[in-house]
Motif scaffolding. Structure first.
Motif, PDB file in Angstrom:
ATOM      1  N   GLY A  91       0.811  -1.213   0.000  1.00 30.99           N
ATOM      2  CA  GLY A  91       0.000   0.000   0.000  1.00 30.99           C
ATOM      3  C   GLY A  91       0.842   1.259   0.000  1.00 30.99           C
ATOM      4  O   GLY A  91       0.529   2.230  -0.692  1.00 30.99           O
ATOM      5  N   LEU A  92       1.940   1.242   0.754  1.00 28.54           N
ATOM      6  CA  LEU A  92       2.814   2.412   0.812  1.00 28.54           C
ATOM      7  C   LEU A  92       3.513   2.641  -0.524  1.00 28.54           C
ATOM      8  O   LEU A  92       3.648   3.788  -0.971  1.00 28.54           O
ATOM      9  N   ASP A  93       3.955   1.561  -1.164  1.00 30.35           N
ATOM     10  CA  ASP A  93       4.588   1.701  -2.480  1.00 30.35           C
ATOM     11  C   ASP A  93       3.636   2.377  -3.468  1.00 30.35           C
ATOM     12  O   ASP A  93       4.012   3.318  -4.174  1.00 30.35           O
ATOM     13  N   ARG A  94       2.417   1.896  -3.502  1.00 31.76           N
ATOM     14  CA  ARG A  94       1.441   2.439  -4.456  1.00 31.76           C
ATOM     15  C   ARG A  94       1.005   3.851  -4.069  1.00 31.76           C
ATOM     16  O   ARG A  94       0.805   4.702  -4.926  1.00 31.76           O
ATOM     17  N   SER A  95       0.852   4.099  -2.783  1.00 30.54           N
ATOM     18  CA  SER A  95       0.442   5.436  -2.333  1.00 30.54           C
ATOM     19  C   SER A  95       1.519   6.464  -2.629  1.00 30.54           C
ATOM     20  O   SER A  95       1.221   7.585  -3.045  1.00 30.54           O
ATOM     21  N   SER A  96       2.789   6.091  -2.430  1.00 25.40           N
ATOM     22  CA  SER A  96       3.893   7.007  -2.718  1.00 25.40           C
ATOM     23  C   SER A  96       3.974   7.287  -4.202  1.00 25.40           C
ATOM     24  O   SER A  96       4.202   8.428  -4.628  1.00 25.40           O
ATOM     25  N   ALA A  97       3.786   6.241  -5.026  1.00 23.29           N
ATOM     26  CA  ALA A  97       3.832   6.425  -6.479  1.00 23.29           C
ATOM     27  C   ALA A  97       2.716   7.345  -6.951  1.00 23.29           C
ATOM     28  O   ALA A  97       2.879   8.101  -7.908  1.00 23.29           O
ATOM     29  N   ALA A  98       1.576   7.289  -6.263  1.00 24.69           N
ATOM     30  CA  ALA A  98       0.441   8.144  -6.618  1.00 24.69           C
ATOM     31  C   ALA A  98       0.553   9.546  -6.036  1.00 24.69           C
ATOM     32  O   ALA A  98      -0.257  10.414  -6.353  1.00 24.69           O
ATOM     33  N   HIS A  99       1.565   9.784  -5.180  1.00 27.07           N
ATOM     34  CA  HIS A  99       1.753  11.084  -4.518  1.00 27.07           C
ATOM     35  C   HIS A  99       0.464  11.531  -3.819  1.00 27.07           C
ATOM     36  O   HIS A  99       0.092  12.706  -3.868  1.00 27.07           O
ATOM     37  N   SER A 100      -0.215  10.570  -3.185  1.00 27.59           N
ATOM     38  CA  SER A 100      -1.484  10.869  -2.526  1.00 27.59           C
ATOM     39  C   SER A 100      -1.260  11.082  -1.038  1.00 27.59           C
ATOM     40  O   SER A 100      -0.946  10.141  -0.301  1.00 27.59           O
ATOM     41  N   THR A 101      -1.436  12.308  -0.589  1.00 25.63           N
ATOM     42  CA  THR A 101      -1.249  12.610   0.831  1.00 25.63           C
ATOM     43  C   THR A 101      -2.208  11.830   1.730  1.00 25.63           C
ATOM     44  O   THR A 101      -1.774  11.262   2.743  1.00 25.63           O
ATOM     45  N   PRO A 102      -3.513  11.757   1.402  1.00 25.85           N
ATOM     46  CA  PRO A 102      -4.403  10.989   2.285  1.00 25.85           C
ATOM     47  C   PRO A 102      -3.996   9.527   2.390  1.00 25.85           C
ATOM     48  O   PRO A 102      -4.035   8.949   3.482  1.00 25.85           O
ATOM     49  N   LEU A 103      -3.607   8.909   1.277  1.00 30.94           N
ATOM     50  CA  LEU A 103      -3.242   7.501   1.314  1.00 30.94           C
ATOM     51  C   LEU A 103      -1.938   7.273   2.069  1.00 30.94           C
ATOM     52  O   LEU A 103      -1.828   6.340   2.869  1.00 30.94           O
ATOM     53  N   VAL A 104      -0.933   8.105   1.797  1.00 32.16           N
ATOM     54  CA  VAL A 104       0.332   7.961   2.514  1.00 32.16           C
ATOM     55  C   VAL A 104       0.097   8.155   4.008  1.00 32.16           C
ATOM     56  O   VAL A 104       0.640   7.415   4.840  1.00 32.16           O
ATOM     57  N   SER A 105      -0.722   9.128   4.369  1.00 27.51           N
ATOM     58  CA  SER A 105      -1.015   9.369   5.785  1.00 27.51           C
ATOM     59  C   SER A 105      -1.695   8.170   6.426  1.00 27.51           C
ATOM     60  O   SER A 105      -1.367   7.760   7.544  1.00 27.51           O
ATOM     61  N   MET A 106      -2.662   7.594   5.703  1.00 28.20           N
ATOM     62  CA  MET A 106      -3.350   6.421   6.233  1.00 28.20           C
ATOM     63  C   MET A 106      -2.389   5.244   6.378  1.00 28.20           C
ATOM     64  O   MET A 106      -2.481   4.451   7.324  1.00 28.20           O
ATOM     65  N   CYS A 107      -1.451   5.134   5.434  1.00 31.29           N
ATOM     66  CA  CYS A 107      -0.417   4.099   5.529  1.00 31.29           C
ATOM     67  C   CYS A 107       0.423   4.287   6.784  1.00 31.29           C
ATOM     68  O   CYS A 107       0.735   3.318   7.501  1.00 31.29           O
ATOM     69  N   LEU A 108       0.824   5.512   7.043  1.00 30.67           N
ATOM     70  CA  LEU A 108       1.637   5.799   8.223  1.00 30.67           C
ATOM     71  C   LEU A 108       0.903   5.416   9.501  1.00 30.67           C
ATOM     72  O   LEU A 108       1.498   4.868  10.442  1.00 30.67           O
ATOM     73  N   VAL A 109      -0.393   5.694   9.535  1.00 28.43           N
ATOM     74  CA  VAL A 109      -1.182   5.311  10.708  1.00 28.43           C
ATOM     75  C   VAL A 109      -1.230   3.794  10.831  1.00 28.43           C
ATOM     76  O   VAL A 109      -1.141   3.238  11.940  1.00 28.43           O
ATOM     77  N   GLY A 110      -1.364   3.100   9.687  1.00 31.01           N
ATOM     78  CA  GLY A 110      -1.357   1.641   9.724  1.00 31.01           C
ATOM     79  C   GLY A 110      -0.059   1.092  10.292  1.00 31.01           C
ATOM     80  O   GLY A 110      -0.061   0.174  11.127  1.00 31.01           O
ATOM     81  N   PHE A 111       1.064   1.660   9.861  1.00 35.58           N
ATOM     82  CA  PHE A 111       2.357   1.227  10.395  1.00 35.58           C
ATOM     83  C   PHE A 111       2.509   1.612  11.872  1.00 35.58           C
ATOM     84  O   PHE A 111       3.155   0.897  12.645  1.00 35.58           O
ATOM     85  N   ALA A 112       1.947   2.744  12.261  1.00 32.81           N
ATOM     86  CA  ALA A 112       1.974   3.131  13.672  1.00 32.81           C
ATOM     87  C   ALA A 112       1.205   2.114  14.512  1.00 32.81           C
ATOM     88  O   ALA A 112       1.646   1.707  15.597  1.00 32.81           O
ATOM     89  N   ARG A 113       0.063   1.695  13.995  1.00 34.72           N
ATOM     90  CA  ARG A 113      -0.745   0.698  14.706  1.00 34.72           C
ATOM     91  C   ARG A 113       0.024  -0.626  14.822  1.00 34.72           C
ATOM     92  O   ARG A 113      -0.006  -1.300  15.853  1.00 34.72           O
ATOM     93  N   LEU A 114       0.727  -0.982  13.741  1.00 38.36           N
ATOM     94  CA  LEU A 114       1.519  -2.211  13.754  1.00 38.36           C
ATOM     95  C   LEU A 114       2.671  -2.095  14.761  1.00 38.36           C
ATOM     96  O   LEU A 114       2.953  -3.057  15.509  1.00 38.36           O
ATOM     97  N   ALA A 115       3.326  -0.930  14.785  1.00 42.63           N
ATOM     98  CA  ALA A 115       4.424  -0.737  15.740  1.00 42.63           C
ATOM     99  C   ALA A 115       3.935  -0.864  17.175  1.00 42.63           C
ATOM    100  O   ALA A 115       4.592  -1.490  18.028  1.00 42.63           O
ATOM    101  N   LEU A 116       2.780  -0.300  17.453  1.00 40.67           N
ATOM    102  CA  LEU A 116       2.231  -0.393  18.812  1.00 40.67           C
ATOM    103  C   LEU A 116       1.914  -1.843  19.167  1.00 40.67           C
ATOM    104  O   LEU A 116       2.206  -2.302  20.282  1.00 40.67           O
TER     105      LEU A 116
END
Length: 548
Positions: A444-469
């Motif tokens: 998801g992060l690869d595709r979101s970064s390629a799309a330069h989509s701020t909402p998607l990249v942000s949602m990805c970051l939250v997903g990884f934050a949830r995983l880290a927790l």
């Protein structure tokens, strides 16, 4: 100038390469850029102690970019360093081409000012060439031969012939693209030609023709943006973004009737290409909503609702929702009826109505399955999955989101495919499947970064934050959650209503795990990251931040 002689050979003098954004770039690296190097050399010819410094580098780069890297223009600009510092010169350039003043006395008269140089070149054109060049100044950031021919009232072959003549005289540049020849005019040339266009008695007709052309092009994109032709048409609209924007501005000033439909058509493009700032146009039109017919009012309010929901503007979203809801029963267009029901789903969490959201998403999905709407069907299925996730029904959420991913993959919509992988990855964290979650979030992060989509990249970051927790690293979670918040804030957005509650719970859990002071430091450090740095922070599995 090309003379057209048989033994003649053309050696075009191309604009000098321009430096990128100077922010954070060492001065020495900027000075090595050909355009900046020429500026420095010519500036020292009139002021021997001139040097590129951290204090003036941004202005010098701005001057070179403003002048399109044109060697003559840069030389003329640098000559003014005798009396003006770079910041002052850049301010004057913004206001007037004449700020360049005159060249050295041994230059021909036609080269002593940039305006004189352009005027001399234009004076050599025949009437047909000159007229088409003036018409071309109505376009923003390039145009196609077909667009110019229609606006100028010419046959396509004749327009191409004239543009080839203009290209030989370096007044336009012509590039071959996947959609046919595309032309551009250097901004320094266009600024002069625009003055001639403004003086033409048929200016209003030219502007109307331009606007009608891009209105028709936008309306033509409606169905493809909702189906298998999405990528091609999204790219076309991205290329024509400046012309589409000028068209909307023209209709706002002269004829607002077509705009509700145009906004409805453009919204998927705005969302997926980070153009939701265009909401200002919708807001400008909203006060007139009650004067519109039923269909136009519904289209306008739908666009206002989904835009406000995406931007996280709850008061605006609720206002649009309250005004759209009474119109639902009277909407005759099956597509608009279905997506209007879906818009209600997205705002349901704001009013605390998840049960109502599930009823509405089911109704919307039933309508969309009977239509040829692959994009919106997938979005509706995914929305149902999001509602189920928010309600804690994870097995049903998994079924819905997996179906939506299959639909998105079938018609090759990268944005939607990225969004669904992020949603499935987040769900995998909640379901206690960290390896599966990481694989989905990585994709998801690869595709979101390629799309330069701020909402998607942000949602990805939250997903990884949830995983880290979940994996016992609350410090990493705090930093990534802060990075997501920082990216959103810089584009004026908040978390989507359907995920806002769960994200708030994530933040509270990370704060409790590391302590308030440490959390605030880590979160603030994450907020300062730009998108590239935030993605790098995800790739760095340690996610370490030094103590304050």
């Amino acid at each position: 100038m090309v003379l057209g002689l048989r033994p003649e050979r053309e050696y075009p003098v191309a604009p000098l390469p321009l430096p990128a954004d100077p922010t954070g770039v060492p001065v020495g690296e900027l000075a090595a850029s050909p355009a900046v190097a020429l500026f420095i050399d010519r500036a020292r010819a009139v002021r021997h102690d001139f040097a590129l410094t951290g204090g003036n580098a941004a202005a010098v780069v701005g001057i070179c970019r403003r002048l399109d890297g044109l060697p003559l223009a840069i030389e003329l600009a640098a000559a003014r360093i005798r009396l003006l510092d770079p910041d002052a010169l850049l301010r004057r350039l913004v206001d007037s081409l004449d700020a360049l003043g005159t060249g050295t006395v041994d230059l021909p008269e036609r080269q002593r000012t940039l305006r004189a140089t352009v005027a001399w070149s234009v004076g050599l054109l025949d009437d047909a060439e000159r007229s088409l060049l003036e018409v071309a100044a109505v376009f923003e950031d390039g145009w196609t031969v077909d667009a110019a021919a229609q606006v100028a009232g010419l046959d396509g072959d004749r327009a191409l012939e004239l543009f080839e003549a203009l290209a030989r005289q370096s007044l336009v540049s012509l590039d071959n693209t996947d959609h046919g020849p595309r032309l551009r005019m250097l901004e320094t040339v266009r600024a002069f030609i625009a003055g001639r266009l403004a003086a033409r008695p048929d200016l209003a007709l030219i502007q109307r023709r331009r606007s009608d052309y891009y209105r028709a092009l936008t309306e033509q994109a409606d169905r493809p943006l909702r189906g298998a032709g999405h990528s091609e048409w999204a790219e076309r609209l991205q290329t024509e973004e400046g012309n589409v924007a000028a068209t909307v501005e023209w209709y706002l000033a002269h004829d607002r009737a077509p705009l509700p439909h145009l906004f409805r058509v453009l919204w998927p493009f705005w969302e997926q290409r980070d153009h939701l700032s265009k909401a200002r146009w919708v807001e400008e039109l909203l006060p007139t909503a009650d004067s519109l017919d039923h269909q136009a009012r519904a289209e306008l309010l739908w666009t206002a609702l989904v835009t406000a929901s995406d931007m996280g503007d709850d008061p605006a979203a609720l206002d649009a929702r309250q005004r759209l809801e009474p119109l639902l029963a009277g909407i005759q267009d099956p597509y608009l009826q279905a997506v209007s029901q879906l818009a209600m789903v997205w705002t349901a969490p704001i009013v605390g109505d998840l049960d109502g959201a599930l009823r509405r998403v089911s109704a919307s999905l039933e309508q969309l399955r009977g239509q040829d709407e692959p994009y919106w069907t997938a979005v509706a299925v995914a929305s149902a999955g999001n509602v189920e996730t928010a309600a804690g029904r994870y097995d049903e959420a998994l079924r819905r989101l997996s179906e939506a991913r299959e639909l998105a993959d079938q018609f090759d919509n990268d944005w939607l495919a990225a969004w669904l992988r992020v949603q499935l990855g987040t769900l995998a964290v909640v379901r206690g499947r960290p390896d599966e979650a990481r694989a989905l979030l990585d994709k998801g992060l690869d595709r979101s970064s390629a799309a330069h989509s701020t909402p998607l990249v942000s949602m990805c970051l939250v997903g990884f934050a949830r995983l880290a927790l979940a994996e016992g690293d609350p410090e990493r979670a705090a930093r990534l959650a802060g990075a997501a918040d920082g990216l959103r804030r810089r584009v004026g957005q908040r978390a989507w209503p359907l995920v806002r509650r769960s994200e708030a719970e994530l933040v509270d859990q990370a704060r409790q795990a590391v302590g308030a002071d440490r959390f605030d430091y880590l979160y603030a450090a994450g907020c300062r990251l730009n998108q590239r740095e935030a993605v790098a922070a995800v790739r760095d599995r340690s996610g370490a931040v030094s103590p304050s």
